[in-house]
Design a protein around this motif. Sequence first.
Motif, short mmCIF file in Angstrom:
data_model
loop_
_atom_site.label_atom_id
_atom_site.label_comp_id
_atom_site.label_asym_id
_atom_site.label_seq_id
_atom_site.Cartn_x
_atom_site.Cartn_y
_atom_site.Cartn_z
N ALA A 29 3.89 1.43 -1.15
CA ALA A 29 4.54 1.51 -2.45
C ALA A 29 3.57 2.04 -3.50
O ALA A 29 3.95 2.85 -4.35
N ALA A 75 0.83 -1.20 0.00
CA ALA A 75 0.00 0.00 0.00
C ALA A 75 0.86 1.25 0.00
O ALA A 75 0.56 2.23 -0.69
N TYR A 117 0.86 7.49 3.75
CA TYR A 117 -0.17 6.46 3.67
C TYR A 117 -0.62 6.20 5.10
O TYR A 117 0.19 5.88 5.97
N THR A 162 0.95 3.99 -3.06
CA THR A 162 0.75 5.42 -2.86
C THR A 162 1.94 6.20 -3.39
O THR A 162 1.79 7.24 -4.04
#
Lengths: 660, 454
Positions: B123, B121, B305, B125
């Motif tokens: 990565a 997640a 994130y 973003t």
Amino acid sequence: MDTRRGALAVPKVRRVGFFTPTEPPPESSQRPNRSQSGPVEATTSSSPLSDSPSGNLISPVLIPPSRHHSDNLTSHAAAPVPVPGPAAFRRYLAHDRSLHVGSYNAPDSLLGTSPPSSNGEFSEDSVSLFGFQRSDSTKLSASFPNGGFDLTLAVRAPQESETIIETASASEGKKKIAEVSGKSESVTTKPQKEKEPKSLKDKTTKAERRAIQEAQRAAKAAAKGEGKRHADESVEANPGKAAKKPQPKKERPPISSSVSEKTAVAVEKEKRMDVPQTQMQYDDKSRVDKAKRRAVVEQTETKNKVELFLHLPQYERGSQLPNLSSNFFTLDTIHHAVYKVGLQHLAGDISGDNARCIAMLQAFEEAIKDYTTPPMKDLTMDLTTKINGYVSFLIECRPLSMSMGNAIRFLKNQIRKLPVNLSEPEAKASLCSDIGRFIDEKIILSDKVIVQHAVSKIRDGEVLLTYGFSCVVEMILLYAHEIGKKFRVVIVDARPNLEGKKLLRRLVSRGLDCTYTHINAISYIMREATRVFLGASSIFSNGTLYSKVGTACVAMVANAFSVPVIVCCEAYKFHERVLLDSICSNELGDPDAVANIPSFSTKAKQSKMMDNNKNLQFLNLMYDSTPSEYISMIVSDYGMIPPTSIPVIVREYRRENLLL
Amino acid sequence: MDFQVVILAGGFSSNLVPLVSKEVPKALLPVANRPVLSYVLDLLESNNLKDLIVVVEGEDAALKVGGWISSACVDRLHVEVAAVAENIGTAGALRAIAHHLTAKDILIVSGDIVSDIPPGAVAATHRRHDAVVTVMLCAQPVSGPSESGGSSGKDKTKKPACEDIVGLDSWKQFLLYIAKGTEIKKDTRVNKSILCAAGKMELRSDLMDSHIYAFKRSVLQEVLDQKPAFRSLKQDVLPYLVRTQLRSDVSSDQNNVEENGNGKDNMQNNEVVLSQILSNASLPSFHQVYESGLDSRKTHKCCVYIADESKIFVRLNSIQAFMDVNRDVIGDANHLSGYSFSAHHNIVHPSAELGSKTTVGPHCMLGEGSQVGDKCSVKRSVIGRHCRIGSNVKIVNSVVMDHATIGDGCSIQGSVICSNAQLQERATLRDCQVEAGYIVCAGGEHKGETFARR
């Protein structure tokens, strides 16, 4: 073949929404039963939709050879099927027929009591239109043997062949709907076919050959079984029994026709591979389940959907993005450039048709650059499947726009056309340059051409109204300002995206005189406007403009005020489909976007409560269609044309469009 | 996906003395009888990340960690263990292994994490925004590390809450400000230009930095090269990048402009139009707005994130955290442990021997080959392999590591008994830590003490 032809000639209207299931049969001409191919051919060529997709590729299994060989000789000569295949096929059937001629004629004559209007063509239509609607089974049963279908699988009892055809045609109809864009190369009219003998030749795909083979096998098997049964009880000779039987059989059609249906499915699958899948019917449970199993992105569908739009995908926005992003590393099959584009589509970072298309093509270009053919595989085949995977991934992220579908079709065509002797780096380089050329010529250059054309329509002192945000319109306005025209711009915008704000910001920063208003004020502001410039997502061959929701409203108000409406659209966005309403094909956006009003964000709790209310459904439509009568002019790469000229352009230039 | 993963496994953390020692570096500290590093490796493996670089401080520690890794997961993962000098900080460690880094982006994960947040997640973003750095933030544990375990908390092991203060933009996408809560005394400085550009900043103290970062490699290396004084990623590099996001002097995206230069004039023109179409289509972030406002300004993006609150995230950076992790892994977050639990919500290895009238409560774990005498009671505790526990022993909320010996009649509450330690009869420990190999004398009553050989 005849009946099939008939089905093709009919414009593809999909009935969705509310309609009575028992619709009276459309009036169909009364023709002699057997030899239909002549007249149908005529209607086909006369119809403006003659080049409707998925033409000749329909599986040969389903195509019944007609009694008179001369009838379908012409069509076969033009058909992309290799000559030996169908010939052998026909021989088989002819042979079978000679065995059982007497038997199938009996039910035929008996069923001849049914109304003559219900010939093969009608029944085919009704099935393809209402694939799910089996209620008028009696009509069907009456119609099939009548319309020359007795020839197809003469060996079988009539009710059996009928069920085959019914299921086959039903699935055919569904598929046709699913493959919206279809196969453009497979043209039904003769003259065009003769123009492109080459492209047709290399269309004898593996699938077709296999289908033919399997058809032969099926026919053989059927002949054997039938022969046995014939010896046992002579079913065919008893017409009364045959006429009675259909009702119970209908309930489980796949059993009797498993073989041919399997081949049909196989062919269908192959075909689907070729075509960018722009639409799936999401009210079709089995298909959705199947798609879900294949899906890369885990998606939960929203529960509260508007009934009229059940056939469109609608997912819970919140669940998609985290899911996709958390799988970042596990999605090995998706190239990271494609992944990024998909993510941006999903998150709404990129909007606007041109931008989405360019982003997609650039991602594909990068993916092709990084591509290496695995050993023992063919570049053409393998790359096509790769691209297909990417495309279905992108569709899962957000349904493709028409222009993206066209671009994908172009790319696949380019891959298919690669010379066999080309080495891998050469092939890749050629594909990359093709993509670059497409972007340059079809999008950027045509934008420039459109700007040149459209600017000539802007005179000093005019008030130009535009709706939402279109990059071509922006270019036009900026260019007109640059060359010193004096005009004022009215930007009409709409919630929830408020794309017009972007345009407004840029125009104002360049020193243009702007008015910004929302669409609810359209009837007031239209008084001031002297011209309306609109962008387009796609223009269909009946001249219907498919664009951001609200465009139709603006165009109609402009029409009422007698303000000319000028649509700016690149030719690569033209599509050969026909669209009559904005229900069949549309896109549903995030329903929360409609519900949540920024100024009321403090009442988030309240909206949460509203979310769970069963009686409340949110509808966030993304597109609408504007009938061509509200459009004064379309500015495209081919100049300024009336909307009625779209079919001409689509027909004449499509080939060039696709192949560059 | 063109990502390289670096796990910063650290060395001998001073926070965790006496649990860590020369024999047991921090990365190998057992959490529910598995080294903590294995949780990180599992998490990455489940995300299909199999090429890893593990950076360990100190040669000895590196040897130990490398030995463990090669024995545990040599067949599944491709792990490279790099040893760096001690006390050079995280930034220094990265500087030392810079020549190993080749991918476009680098994912940096701390080696002491027990979590189920997918690193993908972060990565994703990162890629979506084309950011220079993306930080994963997660919710501060609600119950707080201090008041965990009921009876055990509220004592001197409680650390001052070292929350992070983060400033986010209104879409919670960009990081505008970050500081350690403990550093802020009375007032703090917020960059005015960033505040002006973003329009709105949300300062939050309920989020904490999870020490999972995605960096753009070129930028990271440039910063490390240019600023030799930077020692820590979190305290130096990250605040620096956040601070300078509107007056960037790192060359983030400039290379593609140069590439265009060799094309023809017409082509270049097309490129400009192309990029314009693309940039016009997306909603401009405040970076772009700022950039367009004044020429020759360069910006870079620092994204965040924010992990879902339902996800579990614990960093093993204090003794209390260690207790919590052990408790959670066999308790609430038991899907992380990888063990299958019995009907009584506990794990008793089949080879463990239990005396008569001994009860092992829920959320307990008994390692392989351990022996427990009669009339014992084990509650919410982890007992390692081959421990010998006498009769009438009460163990509550505690961790007993491998090969420990506990005499009859002991009572242990909220304590950590390291491996090979020995408790003689009737010792009563409450909130104590016993170093590996230490012998606690019989009959003593201790509260909140640390037993270590000087």
